[in-house]
Scaffold this active site. Structure first.
Site, PDB file in Angstrom:
ATOM      1  N   GLU A  40      61.781  -1.331 -20.553  1.00  0.00           N
ATOM      2  CA  GLU A  40      61.815  -0.124 -19.741  1.00  0.00           C
ATOM      3  C   GLU A  40      63.233   0.407 -19.645  1.00  0.00           C
ATOM      4  O   GLU A  40      64.182  -0.375 -19.565  1.00  0.00           O
ATOM      5  CB  GLU A  40      61.281  -0.445 -18.334  1.00  0.00           C
ATOM      6  CG  GLU A  40      59.901  -1.098 -18.388  1.00  0.00           C
ATOM      7  CD  GLU A  40      59.419  -1.655 -17.050  1.00  0.00           C
ATOM      8  OE1 GLU A  40      59.875  -1.177 -16.001  1.00  0.00           O
ATOM      9  OE2 GLU A  40      58.580  -2.571 -17.074  1.00  0.00           O
ATOM     10  N   GLU A  68      57.761   6.363 -10.950  1.00  0.00           N
ATOM     11  CA  GLU A  68      57.161   5.302 -10.125  1.00  0.00           C
ATOM     12  C   GLU A  68      57.906   5.243  -8.800  1.00  0.00           C
ATOM     13  O   GLU A  68      59.132   5.354  -8.780  1.00  0.00           O
ATOM     14  CB  GLU A  68      57.285   3.954 -10.847  1.00  0.00           C
ATOM     15  CG  GLU A  68      56.878   2.755  -9.996  1.00  0.00           C
ATOM     16  CD  GLU A  68      56.973   1.423 -10.761  1.00  0.00           C
ATOM     17  OE1 GLU A  68      56.834   1.425 -11.988  1.00  0.00           O
ATOM     18  OE2 GLU A  68      57.195   0.396 -10.109  1.00  0.00           O
TER      19      GLU A  68
END
Ligand SMILES: *[C@@H]1O[C@H](CO)[C@@H](O)[C@H](O)[C@H]1NC(C)=O
Ligand SMILES: *[C@@H]1O[C@H](CO)[C@@H](O)[C@H](O)[C@H]1NC(C)=O
Length: 425
Positions: free
Chosen positions: A229, A340
């Site tokens: 990520e 997120e």
């Protein structure tokens, strides 16, 4: 027997019990405070040992205006080489292949007010790292003490991965993580790219965060999920402030034992001397005003098998060695792009922590946050437009996502939202 003798005799008879009781009290008092002091000093020792592991002796130190300390550490002394498998590792100074793409940030003209190349890191104002060193954000004692335990410092909590189309409602409630993403799956992917609008979303509580990133995923969503990520994040718990920071993350077991943010464990091998993982990005976009974005490319070197990361158009940061992973040692099975946040409000109300710019996608450029030039790397090492871009969000009234495509931006989407609002109580 005199009264005296009697009473003293009684006294003598009771004496051992009293004495034992007295010493028991004294002993427990002493041992209690001693244990307390011991465990406090044991924790102090543990924190110090962890700091010694993370903070390698610097060749040079740079004080950043945001309070960070950037240590320029010799490239061969970086945390990666604490890994037993990397003892005799020969550093690859550059990837053997670089994906060939449709879009080049330097050539693209969008007609919008964009100055992607102006983006730097705040600490650059006060110096540079010498050749053969890499910049590492120094971990302070307070950073470690803010985390739930020394062991969990620099690690994500379990199960924070967005899992489109099979949302387990219990899971949403349990983890409190919420997403607004676009994704592709059903093929073999060898990398992903996007240009990400940079904002500084407001965080309601220090234990919440807001991030915007690319996920390169391998395996099922079980205990062995592999993930790489990269993107930007605001995380008061991790960094002690509300600044927008460049970050990376990796795990090979669904956030359990392996992996971490940035260079907070051994794994990622950095080769770049100009960009520090976890350092603040500046400037950030302002509502109806100047917009800034960063490009991130993650791809697999087809020759060595390592996963590389590039920031902007000219900073190749380094690589995750292939052996760190199981599924990703071959290829990725899913790519996700988006935001997120953590919703951790205890009273049942939704958090007002923002995602992206804190505005919904409908508002468009200059107001809502975007990802543009979304691309994937195919098995021939070419950057390609994603096929069948899906979208996913747990609660679209809180955070939403809208995709589109055009000649300038290729595939893009606007995403985010304010969290708590009349439709997201
Ligand atoms: C989450 O928990 C709250 C309170 O416990 C409950 O009212 C709500 O229905 C749950 N949501 C889901 C999606 O399960
Ligand atoms: C971060 O922002 C919150 C409000 O969004 C504020 O309460 C807090 O003091 C800020 N923290 C720091 C370290 O600036």
């Amino acid at each position: 027997m005199s009264a005296d003798q009697f009473s003293s005799g009684r006294w003598r008879r009771r004496n051992p019990a009293r004495l034992v009781f007295f010493f028991l009290c004294l002993w427990s008092l002493i041992s209690f405070s001693l244990a307390g002091r011991l465990s406090a000093s044991r924790q102090k020792l543990e924190v110090q040992k962890h700091l010694n592991r993370l903070n390698k002796p610097p060749v040079k130190t740079i004080q950043s205006p945001d309070g960070d300390i950037i240590d320029c550490v010799h490239i061969s002394h970086q945390p990666a080489f604490d890994h037993p498998f990397l003892k005799d590792h020969k550093i690859q100074t550059r990837p053997s292949y670089h994906p060939v793409g449709l879009f080049d940030e330097n050539k693209i003209s969008t007609g919008h007010k964009e100055r992607a190349n102006d983006i730097t890191q705040l600490w650059h104002m006060n110096g540079k790292c010498p050749e053969d060193t890499i910049p590492i954000r120094r971990t302070k004692k307070e950073d470690v003490l803010r985390s739930s335990s020394v062991k969990r410092y620099g690690k994500k909590k379990h199960r924070s991965i967005p899992k489109p189309r099979s949302v387990d409602p219990d899971l949403i409630n349990q983890s409190g993580h919420q997403h607004a993403i676009a994704y592709v799956e059903g093929d073999k992917y060898y990398g992903a790219k996007a240009t990400i609008n940079v904002w500084e979303p407001k965080i309601q509580q220090p234990n919440e965060f807001s991030l915007s990133q690319i996920w390169v995923l391998g395996g099922s969503f079980g205990e062995d999920l592999n993930s790489i990520e990269a993107g930007w994040q605001v995380s008061p718990d991790l960094y002690g402030d509300n600044n927008t920071r460049l970050f990376t993350y990796w795990t090979s077991d669904a956030y359990q034992a392996t992996g971490c943010y940035n260079l907070l464990c051994s794994g990622f091998i950095q080769v770049n001397s100009e960009i520090a993982m976890g350092a603040s990005i500046s400037p950030v976009s302002a509502f109806r005003n100047s917009q800034y974005d960063i490009s991130i490319l993650v791809w697999k070197d087809p020759k060595e098998g390592n996963w590389w990361m590039q920031f902007g158009s000219n900073y190749v940061l380094g690589y995750w060695p292939s052996f760190l992973f199981s599924y990703l040692a071959d290829s990725a099975s899913m790519i996700e792009w988006g935001g997120e946040v953590v919703n951790s409000e205890p009273d049942g109300q939704h958090t007002s922590t923002q995602m992206g710019s804190g505005r919904f996608p409908e508002e468009g450029f200059g107001k809502s946050s975007y990802f543009r030039n979304i691309q994937v790397v195919d098995s021939s090492n070419n950057l390609k437009a994603p096929k069948d871009l899906g979208t996913f969000t747990e609660k679209s009234n809180c955070y939403d996502v809208q995709t589109g495509s055009n000649g300038d931006w290729g595939h893009y989407f606007y995403y985010g939202g304010p969290g708590r609002n009349p439709n997201c109580p």
